[in-house]
Design an enzyme around this catalytic site. Sequence first.
Site, mmCIF file in Angstrom:
data_model
loop_
_atom_site.group_PDB
_atom_site.id
_atom_site.type_symbol
_atom_site.label_atom_id
_atom_site.label_comp_id
_atom_site.label_asym_id
_atom_site.label_seq_id
_atom_site.Cartn_x
_atom_site.Cartn_y
_atom_site.Cartn_z
ATOM 1 N N GLU A 128 0.817 -1.223 0.000
ATOM 2 C CA GLU A 128 0.000 0.000 0.000
ATOM 3 C C GLU A 128 0.850 1.273 0.000
ATOM 4 O O GLU A 128 0.386 2.335 -0.414
ATOM 5 C CB GLU A 128 -0.947 0.022 1.207
ATOM 6 C CG GLU A 128 -2.050 -1.042 1.192
ATOM 7 C CD GLU A 128 -3.218 -0.672 0.272
ATOM 8 O OE1 GLU A 128 -3.016 0.057 -0.711
ATOM 9 O OE2 GLU A 128 -4.337 -1.151 0.563
ATOM 10 N N THR A 183 -5.797 8.279 -2.875
ATOM 11 C CA THR A 183 -5.689 7.898 -1.458
ATOM 12 C C THR A 183 -4.579 8.688 -0.769
ATOM 13 O O THR A 183 -4.731 9.127 0.377
ATOM 14 C CB THR A 183 -5.450 6.378 -1.315
ATOM 15 O OG1 THR A 183 -6.514 5.708 -2.003
ATOM 16 C CG2 THR A 183 -5.480 5.939 0.135
#
Length: 313
Positions: A128, A183
Site C-alpha cells: 500500500e 488515497t
Amino acid sequence: MQQSPGVKVTASAPCSSANLGSGFDNLAIALDAFHDRITVVDHDGFSIIGDGVPSDPERNTAGLAALKLIDDFDLSRDLEIRIEKGVPKGLGLGSSGASAAAAVKALDEYFDLGLSQDEMISYAMIGEIASSGSPHPDNVSASISGGLVLVTRDGGLRASKINISGDYRFLIAIPDVITENKTRAARQMLPPSISLESYSRSIGRVASLIAGFMSGNRDLIRAGMNDDVVEPSRISLFPYYHKMKRMALANEAVGVAVSGAGPSILMVCDDMTEVSPIIEGTHAIFAEYGISGRIIEAKVSGGAYVEGSPVSD
Ligand code: HSE
C-alpha cells in the site's frame, strides 16, 4: 529457493470497502463485486506486467509487497508477476490492496512458504505504500481473510474476522471520477489531531458498528456508520455524499458510509431496505452534481484464494 521452470500460480483477491464510517484504518469488508488476479511464473529476472499498471515495483502495490517478501525470505527474484485488474482503480474499492493481497497469496503458494494470514497481511500492507504512501492494513486484511475484518496493531498486527449475524446486501454508488493519487491526497487531508469529544464519540460508534453486525441489530450498525473526523475532512472528494446518505437512509438503508477514501459510497441493505428507490435516487443525485456514475450490488466475499485450491473463507 528456486521453482522449476514452468511453475505458475494464480491467485485471486476481492475488492473491499474500508472504514465503514467510524472504523478508519481498522475495519474493512470484502465484497464480491470485483476481483484482481495475479499470476506468478518463473522468468529470467524480476518483471511486472499488466494492462495499465506500473512496471516499476516501487510504484506497484503487488510488486512492492512481492519484493519485500522475496528479500525477507531470501528468495529468487527470477519471476514475473502478471496482473489482471478487475477492481477499478482510484474509486475507494481497495484496488491497490486487492493486487497486493493476491500477489502475496500467489507467492506464498509459489514458494510454499506456509505464511499465516496475519503474516500475509503484514506483507500485503507494505504494498500500500506504493499507492498511498502509508502501509494501512484495512483493505488488504479484508482482501486476504474475506468477510468483515477488524485489524489491530498492539503487539503485532492481528486481523480478526467479525461474525455477521443477518443477511446483508450492499449497494455501491461508483462515480466516474478519477483523482490522481487519490488515497495519498485523501490521507493528506486528514486532521493532525482530534478533540477528546470526537475521540470518545468515535469509540462509541465503532463499538456500536461491531456489536450491531455481530448481533444483527440494524440500529447499532446505522449508529456506527457515522464519522465526524475522517469523512468531513475529505468531503471535497465526494460532495454528493450527505445528500446520497440522507436519501438512502430515508429508504431504509441500514447504514451508509464513504467507501475507503472515496469517492464511492457504500450502502448496507437488508430486507427492510427499498433498493429500487435508492438506485433511482443515486442516479438522480449523480446527475444533479453533473457526474456520471453507476450503482452496483454486492455481497460479502470470501478472501484471497489460489486458483485450483479450495476457497478459504
Ligand atoms: N483507511 C484508508 C483510508 C482506506 O481511508 O485512507 C483507503 O482505501
